[in-house]
Design a protein around this motif. Structure first.
Motif, PDB file in Angstrom:
ATOM      1  N   THR A   8       0.910  -1.247   0.122  1.00 16.47           N
ATOM      2  CA  THR A   8      -0.036   0.017  -0.071  1.00 16.47           C
ATOM      3  C   THR A   8       0.920   1.159   0.218  1.00 16.47           C
ATOM      4  OG1 THR A   8      -0.122  -0.182   2.272  1.00 16.47           O
ATOM      5  CG2 THR A   8      -1.988  -0.959   1.187  1.00 16.47           C
ATOM      6  N   ARG A   9       2.020   1.203   0.620  1.00 15.92           N
ATOM      7  CA  ARG A   9       3.071   2.343   0.607  1.00 15.92           C
ATOM      8  C   ARG A   9       3.309   2.800  -0.798  1.00 15.92           C
ATOM      9  NH1 ARG A   9       4.431   6.690   0.048  1.00 15.92           N
ATOM     10  NH2 ARG A   9       6.354   7.528   0.440  1.00 15.92           N
ATOM     11  N   HIS A  10       3.477   1.814  -1.756  1.00 14.97           N
ATOM     12  CA  HIS A  10       3.745   2.095  -3.141  1.00 14.97           C
ATOM     13  C   HIS A  10       2.755   2.560  -3.895  1.00 14.97           C
ATOM     14  CE1 HIS A  10       7.589  -0.108  -2.332  1.00 14.97           C
ATOM     15  NE2 HIS A  10       6.863  -1.089  -1.766  1.00 14.97           N
ATOM     16  N   PHE A  11       1.705   2.529  -3.567  1.00 17.52           N
ATOM     17  CA  PHE A  11       0.602   3.119  -4.142  1.00 17.52           C
ATOM     18  C   PHE A  11      -0.061   4.179  -3.743  1.00 17.52           C
ATOM     19  CE2 PHE A  11      -0.317  -1.535  -5.040  1.00 17.52           C
ATOM     20  CZ  PHE A  11       0.384  -1.618  -6.179  1.00 17.52           C
ATOM     21  N   ASP A  12       0.507   4.912  -2.741  1.00 19.57           N
ATOM     22  CA  ASP A  12       0.280   6.170  -2.035  1.00 19.57           C
ATOM     23  C   ASP A  12       0.307   7.266  -3.107  1.00 19.57           C
ATOM     24  OD1 ASP A  12      -0.307   7.982  -0.295  1.00 19.57           O
ATOM     25  OD2 ASP A  12       1.520   8.042   0.856  1.00 19.57           O
ATOM     26  N   ILE A  13      -0.641   7.835  -3.644  1.00 22.40           N
ATOM     27  CA  ILE A  13      -0.531   9.145  -4.495  1.00 22.40           C
ATOM     28  C   ILE A  13      -1.005  10.080  -3.719  1.00 22.40           C
ATOM     29  CG2 ILE A  13      -1.490   9.989  -6.552  1.00 22.40           C
ATOM     30  CD1 ILE A  13      -1.973   7.166  -7.238  1.00 22.40           C
ATOM     31  N   GLU A  14      -0.060  11.333  -3.456  1.00 23.36           N
ATOM     32  CA  GLU A  14      -0.440  12.413  -2.846  1.00 23.36           C
ATOM     33  C   GLU A  14      -0.712  13.691  -3.680  1.00 23.36           C
ATOM     34  OE1 GLU A  14       4.101  13.946  -1.590  1.00 23.36           O
ATOM     35  OE2 GLU A  14       2.945  12.956  -0.057  1.00 23.36           O
ATOM     36  N   THR A  15      -1.616  14.378  -3.308  1.00 21.07           N
ATOM     37  CA  THR A  15      -2.051  15.481  -4.010  1.00 21.07           C
ATOM     38  C   THR A  15      -1.094  16.787  -4.029  1.00 21.07           C
ATOM     39  OG1 THR A  15      -3.439  16.389  -2.333  1.00 21.07           O
ATOM     40  CG2 THR A  15      -4.337  15.240  -3.862  1.00 21.07           C
ATOM     41  N   ARG A  16      -0.663  17.512  -4.929  1.00 25.17           N
ATOM     42  CA  ARG A  16       0.153  18.436  -4.809  1.00 25.17           C
ATOM     43  C   ARG A  16      -0.251  19.923  -5.446  1.00 25.17           C
ATOM     44  NH1 ARG A  16       5.628  17.269  -4.116  1.00 25.17           N
ATOM     45  NH2 ARG A  16       6.036  15.180  -4.208  1.00 25.17           N
ATOM     46  N   GLN A  17       0.304  20.668  -4.774  1.00 22.55           N
ATOM     47  CA  GLN A  17      -0.201  22.069  -4.963  1.00 22.55           C
ATOM     48  C   GLN A  17       0.794  22.761  -6.047  1.00 22.55           C
ATOM     49  OE1 GLN A  17      -3.005  23.389  -3.743  1.00 22.55           O
ATOM     50  NE2 GLN A  17      -2.905  25.156  -5.207  1.00 22.55           N
ATOM     51  N   HIS A  18       0.440  23.100  -6.973  1.00 22.17           N
ATOM     52  CA  HIS A  18       1.429  23.622  -8.146  1.00 22.17           C
ATOM     53  C   HIS A  18       1.387  25.189  -8.244  1.00 22.17           C
ATOM     54  CE1 HIS A  18       2.440  19.700  -9.664  1.00 22.17           C
ATOM     55  NE2 HIS A  18       1.029  19.430  -9.634  1.00 22.17           N
ATOM     56  N   GLU A  19       0.439  25.593  -7.860  1.00 19.49           N
ATOM     57  CA  GLU A  19       0.291  27.075  -7.929  1.00 19.49           C
ATOM     58  C   GLU A  19      -0.392  27.498  -6.694  1.00 19.49           C
ATOM     59  OE1 GLU A  19      -2.534  30.314 -10.703  1.00 19.49           O
ATOM     60  OE2 GLU A  19      -0.985  28.902 -11.705  1.00 19.49           O
ATOM     61  N   LEU A  20      -0.040  28.890  -5.847  1.00 19.40           N
ATOM     62  CA  LEU A  20      -0.474  29.263  -4.683  1.00 19.40           C
ATOM     63  C   LEU A  20      -0.375  30.848  -4.805  1.00 19.40           C
ATOM     64  CD1 LEU A  20      -1.202  28.596  -1.677  1.00 19.40           C
ATOM     65  CD2 LEU A  20       1.067  29.078  -0.990  1.00 19.40           C
ATOM     66  N   LEU A  21      -1.398  31.352  -4.966  1.00 16.62           N
ATOM     67  CA  LEU A  21      -1.809  32.813  -4.997  1.00 16.62           C
ATOM     68  C   LEU A  21      -1.141  33.359  -6.104  1.00 16.62           C
ATOM     69  CD1 LEU A  21      -1.355  33.675  -1.112  1.00 16.62           C
ATOM     70  CD2 LEU A  21      -3.578  33.503  -2.590  1.00 16.62           C
ATOM     71  N   PRO A  30       3.510  19.009  -1.610  1.00 16.77           N
ATOM     72  CA  PRO A  30       2.261  17.996  -0.903  1.00 16.77           C
ATOM     73  C   PRO A  30       1.374  19.042  -0.338  1.00 16.77           C
ATOM     74  CG  PRO A  30       4.462  17.182  -0.411  1.00 16.77           C
ATOM     75  CD  PRO A  30       4.761  18.401  -1.148  1.00 16.77           C
ATOM     76  N   ARG A  31       0.073  19.160  -0.613  1.00 18.02           N
ATOM     77  CA  ARG A  31      -0.902  19.593   0.042  1.00 18.02           C
ATOM     78  C   ARG A  31      -1.130  19.482   1.483  1.00 18.02           C
ATOM     79  NH1 ARG A  31      -5.969  19.475  -4.465  1.00 18.02           N
ATOM     80  NH2 ARG A  31      -4.726  20.983  -5.789  1.00 18.02           N
ATOM     81  N   ARG A  32      -1.063  18.421   1.856  1.00 22.48           N
ATOM     82  CA  ARG A  32      -1.059  17.983   3.425  1.00 22.48           C
ATOM     83  C   ARG A  32       0.096  18.762   4.149  1.00 22.48           C
ATOM     84  NH1 ARG A  32      -2.276  11.722   4.065  1.00 22.48           N
ATOM     85  NH2 ARG A  32      -1.976  12.278   6.369  1.00 22.48           N
ATOM     86  N   ALA A  33       1.425  18.772   3.458  1.00 23.40           N
ATOM     87  CA  ALA A  33       2.325  19.312   4.235  1.00 23.40           C
ATOM     88  C   ALA A  33       2.161  20.925   4.130  1.00 23.40           C
ATOM     89  CB  ALA A  33       3.797  19.038   3.373  1.00 23.40           C
ATOM     90  N   VAL A  35      -0.740  22.395   4.296  1.00 29.57           N
ATOM     91  CA  VAL A  35      -1.624  22.506   5.338  1.00 29.57           C
ATOM     92  C   VAL A  35      -1.218  22.719   6.667  1.00 29.57           C
ATOM     93  CG1 VAL A  35      -3.820  21.905   6.408  1.00 29.57           C
ATOM     94  CG2 VAL A  35      -3.766  21.883   3.816  1.00 29.57           C
ATOM     95  N   LEU A  36      -0.404  21.639   6.861  1.00 27.36           N
ATOM     96  CA  LEU A  36       0.207  21.573   8.113  1.00 27.36           C
ATOM     97  C   LEU A  36       1.046  22.858   8.435  1.00 27.36           C
ATOM     98  CD1 LEU A  36       0.698  19.804  10.793  1.00 27.36           C
ATOM     99  CD2 LEU A  36       2.943  18.809   9.555  1.00 27.36           C
ATOM    100  N   GLY A  37       1.901  22.909   7.583  1.00 33.06           N
ATOM    101  CA  GLY A  37       2.903  24.311   7.586  1.00 33.06           C
ATOM    102  C   GLY A  37       1.902  25.396   7.982  1.00 33.06           C
ATOM    103  N   PHE A  38       0.882  25.887   7.383  1.00 32.68           N
ATOM    104  CA  PHE A  38       0.166  26.956   7.503  1.00 32.68           C
ATOM    105  C   PHE A  38      -0.493  26.978   8.977  1.00 32.68           C
ATOM    106  CE2 PHE A  38      -0.461  27.502   2.921  1.00 32.68           C
ATOM    107  CZ  PHE A  38       0.366  28.566   2.737  1.00 32.68           C
ATOM    108  N   VAL A  39      -1.193  25.678   9.436  1.00 32.59           N
ATOM    109  CA  VAL A  39      -1.405  25.679  10.936  1.00 32.59           C
ATOM    110  C   VAL A  39      -0.357  25.993  11.709  1.00 32.59           C
ATOM    111  CG1 VAL A  39      -2.757  23.963  12.270  1.00 32.59           C
ATOM    112  CG2 VAL A  39      -3.528  24.042   9.973  1.00 32.59           C
ATOM    113  N   LEU A  40       0.591  25.215  11.753  1.00 35.86           N
ATOM    114  CA  LEU A  40       1.764  25.471  12.706  1.00 35.86           C
ATOM    115  C   LEU A  40       2.117  26.866  12.581  1.00 35.86           C
ATOM    116  CD1 LEU A  40       3.965  22.113  11.954  1.00 35.86           C
ATOM    117  CD2 LEU A  40       2.548  22.812  14.000  1.00 35.86           C
ATOM    118  N   PHE A  41       2.281  27.563  11.606  1.00 34.71           N
ATOM    119  CA  PHE A  41       2.691  28.854  11.521  1.00 34.71           C
ATOM    120  C   PHE A  41       1.675  29.672  12.024  1.00 34.71           C
ATOM    121  CE2 PHE A  41       3.292  32.875   9.255  1.00 34.71           C
ATOM    122  CZ  PHE A  41       4.527  33.015   9.523  1.00 34.71           C
ATOM    123  N   GLY A  42       0.360  29.581  11.738  1.00 33.58           N
ATOM    124  CA  GLY A  42      -0.662  30.596  12.444  1.00 33.58           C
ATOM    125  C   GLY A  42      -0.474  30.269  13.905  1.00 33.58           C
ATOM    126  N   VAL A  43      -0.513  29.051  14.381  1.00 33.78           N
ATOM    127  CA  VAL A  43      -0.691  28.795  15.911  1.00 33.78           C
ATOM    128  C   VAL A  43       0.562  29.332  16.790  1.00 33.78           C
ATOM    129  CG1 VAL A  43      -0.715  26.978  17.877  1.00 33.78           C
ATOM    130  CG2 VAL A  43      -2.491  26.760  15.680  1.00 33.78           C
TER     131      VAL A  43
END
Length: 189
Positions: A8-21, A30-33, A35-43
């Protein structure tokens, strides 16, 4: 023993953000990274802004660098478990050290009693002893105690073990010899 492989690790497809603002991010982050960065930065930054106010040129690093490092290092795949991020392992380790875990008894049919949990002192090891005042007091009392019992030991015992390998015929003969002795003793009684 049979071993299995998890694919299952080999079939892990993560979504990527290619453009931001309107800014091109190239291959994309990676989008999850993100989102985590924005949340950590905000807090983190929000908390520091509430406590200390706006950053100066010197303190800007303290506002910006910790959440960035946690986001970059935390979203990398763990070396221990391919399916987890590092931040997950850090959170589980911190939770284990502070709260412990509830043992599973009888496959979860019965809730574990508090006495069955691993105590904090055992989880923390020797690091926990240095944090407790009672243990420091006990160590001082032990070091200043002059009436230590004298431990005397005798001469060392030498062992002369010789391994022997018996075949099935010798084992069969020994079993029958023992059976004959037991039946003879029973008959004499």
């Amino acid at each position: 023993m049979r071993t299995g492989t998890t694919y299952t690790r080999h079939f892990d497809i993560e979504t990527r953000q290619h453009e931001l603002l309107g800014l091109d991010l190239g291959e994309g982050a990676p989008r999850r990274a993100l989102v985590l960065g924005f949340v950590l930065f905000g807090v983190w930054t929000g908390g520091l802004l509430l406590l200390f106010g706006l950053p100066s040129q010197v303190t800007f690093t303290a506002y910006f660098l910790p959440p960035l490092l946690v986001a970059i290092l935390g979203t990398q795949r763990s070396r221990k478990n391919d399916r987890r991020w590092n931040i997950t392992n850090w959170a589980l380790a911190a939770r284990y050290l502070t709260l412990g875990h509830r043992p599973i008894v009888c496959g979860g049919r019965r809730a574990a009693a508090r006495s069955e949990w691993i105590p904090r002192r055992a989880r923390w090891g020797s690091k926990g002893d240095s944090l407790r005042r009672e243990s420091v007091r006990r160590r001082r009392e032990y070091e200043t105690d002059s009436e230590l019992p004298a431990i005397t030991a005798g001469a060392p015992i030498t062992l002369d073990a010789r391994p022997r390998l018996y075949g099935p015929d010798a084992v069969y003969a020994a079993v029958h010899r023992g059976a004959r002795k037991n039946t003879g003793e029973k008959a004499a009684r």
